[in-house]
Design an enzyme around this catalytic site. Structure first.
Site, PDB file in Angstrom:
ATOM      1  N   ASN A  65       0.790  -1.232   0.000  1.00 47.73           N
ATOM      2  CA  ASN A  65       0.000   0.000   0.000  1.00 47.73           C
ATOM      3  C   ASN A  65       0.825   1.286   0.000  1.00 47.73           C
ATOM      4  OD1 ASN A  65       0.867  -0.375   2.592  1.00 47.73           O
ATOM      5  ND2 ASN A  65      -1.149  -0.774   3.449  1.00 47.73           N
ATOM      6  N   GLU A 113       7.763   4.477  17.034  1.00 54.11           N
ATOM      7  CA  GLU A 113       8.280   4.340  15.672  1.00 54.11           C
ATOM      8  C   GLU A 113       9.341   5.398  15.352  1.00 54.11           C
ATOM      9  OE1 GLU A 113       4.193   2.427  13.769  1.00 54.11           O
ATOM     10  OE2 GLU A 113       4.767   4.459  13.235  1.00 54.11           O
TER      11      GLU A 113
HETATM   12  N1  UDP Z   1      -1.113  -5.848   6.091  1.00 55.49           N
HETATM   13  C1  UDP Z   1      -1.395  -6.870   5.203  1.00 55.49           C
HETATM   14  N2  UDP Z   1      -2.538  -7.607   5.385  1.00 55.49           N
HETATM   15  C2  UDP Z   1      -3.415  -7.366   6.401  1.00 55.49           C
HETATM   16  C3  UDP Z   1      -3.130  -6.308   7.291  1.00 55.49           C
HETATM   17  C4  UDP Z   1      -1.975  -5.583   7.107  1.00 55.49           C
HETATM   18  O1  UDP Z   1      -0.630  -7.111   4.276  1.00 55.49           O
HETATM   19  O2  UDP Z   1      -4.438  -8.058   6.503  1.00 55.49           O
HETATM   20  C5  UDP Z   1       0.136  -5.059   5.911  1.00 55.49           C
HETATM   21  C6  UDP Z   1      -0.090  -3.720   5.185  1.00 55.49           C
HETATM   22  O3  UDP Z   1       1.030  -3.460   4.357  1.00 55.49           O
HETATM   23  C7  UDP Z   1      -0.201  -2.757   6.328  1.00 55.49           C
HETATM   24  C8  UDP Z   1       0.821  -3.343   7.316  1.00 55.49           C
HETATM   25  O4  UDP Z   1       0.667  -4.750   7.187  1.00 55.49           O
HETATM   26  O5  UDP Z   1       0.102  -1.428   5.939  1.00 55.49           O
HETATM   27  C9  UDP Z   1       0.621  -2.935   8.762  1.00 55.49           C
HETATM   28  O6  UDP Z   1      -0.678  -3.293   9.182  1.00 55.49           O
HETATM   29  P1  UDP Z   1      -1.556  -2.330  10.080  1.00 55.49           P
HETATM   30  O7  UDP Z   1      -2.722  -3.125  10.559  1.00 55.49           O
HETATM   31  O8  UDP Z   1      -0.693  -1.647  11.103  1.00 55.49           O
HETATM   32  O9  UDP Z   1      -2.121  -1.255   9.019  1.00 55.49           O
HETATM   33  P2  UDP Z   1      -1.721   0.288   8.755  1.00 55.49           P
HETATM   34  O10 UDP Z   1      -1.478   0.908  10.102  1.00 55.49           O
HETATM   35  O11 UDP Z   1      -0.476   0.283   7.890  1.00 55.49           O
HETATM   36  O12 UDP Z   1      -2.899   0.880   8.042  1.00 55.49           O
END
Ligand code: UDP
Ligand code: MG
Length: 167
Positions: A121, A135
């Protein structure tokens, strides 16, 4: 409330030359950038960054993604600062799942889901103040941040410290 937030343009973002587009989108927030760098992400750093997800089935693929195994071994890390920085940046990023992200958001525009099921993403942004502190302290040294006393620091004297200098 004034706060800081960590942004990472992930390896797919760099590989696809999206850094300029992403920074332009983030400029809409009128937040200020108080630190930035291009970094090579070690496995140790990627695992520490995503430690809260270590039990997820996609963790290994996620670590490979962040270390650049599928793109370039570089990311751009930045710290943004200002009023409601965390929420403002998250809003422009869009939902974690690029298929669910609004089309106008960064993830809605540039994200994809790989055949292995990882959400590529393009961008990371801290989700809460405590997460941002953890972080930012993980990714930056205090002296890399152009903002005094963002978080408490301590001074240490290093006698046998080896450092590379320009020849
Ligand atoms: N991610 C994924 N599959 C999932 C959830 C998360 O590949 O079902 C990856 C995605 O790249 C995401 C990262 O893991 O940005 C970190 O997850 P988080 O739940 O912290 O989401 P964010 O805070 O990045 O929106
Ligand atoms: Mg998160």
């Amino acid at each position: 409330m004034k706060e800081s937030t960590l942004v990472i343009v992930k390896p797919d973002g760099l590989q696809k030359s999206l850094t300029g587009n992403i920074l332009t989108r983030l400029a809409e927030t009128k937040l200020i950038i108080i630190a930035s760098k291009i970094a090579v992400v070690s496995r140790k750093l990627a695992e520490a960054h995503y430690c809260h997800l270590k039990d997820k089935p996609f963790f290994e693929e996620l670590v490979k993604y962040l270390t650049g195994e599928y793109h370039t071994h570089r990311v751009m890390a930045l710290v943004y600062y200002g009023e409601d920085a965390i929420q403002k940046v998250r809003k422009i990023c869009g939902a974690t799942n690029p298929e669910e992200a609004e089309p106008g958001t960064i993830r809605g525009s540039y994200g994809r889901i790989t055949t292995k099921g990882v959400y590529e993403n393009a961008i990371h942004a801290s989700g809460a103040p405590e997460e941002a502190k953890r972080e930012i302290e993980l990714w930056f040294e205090p002296d890399e941040i152009v903002f005094e006393n963002l978080y408490p620091t301590r001074e240490v004297v290093l006698s046998q410290h080896k450092k590379r200098m320009w020849a």
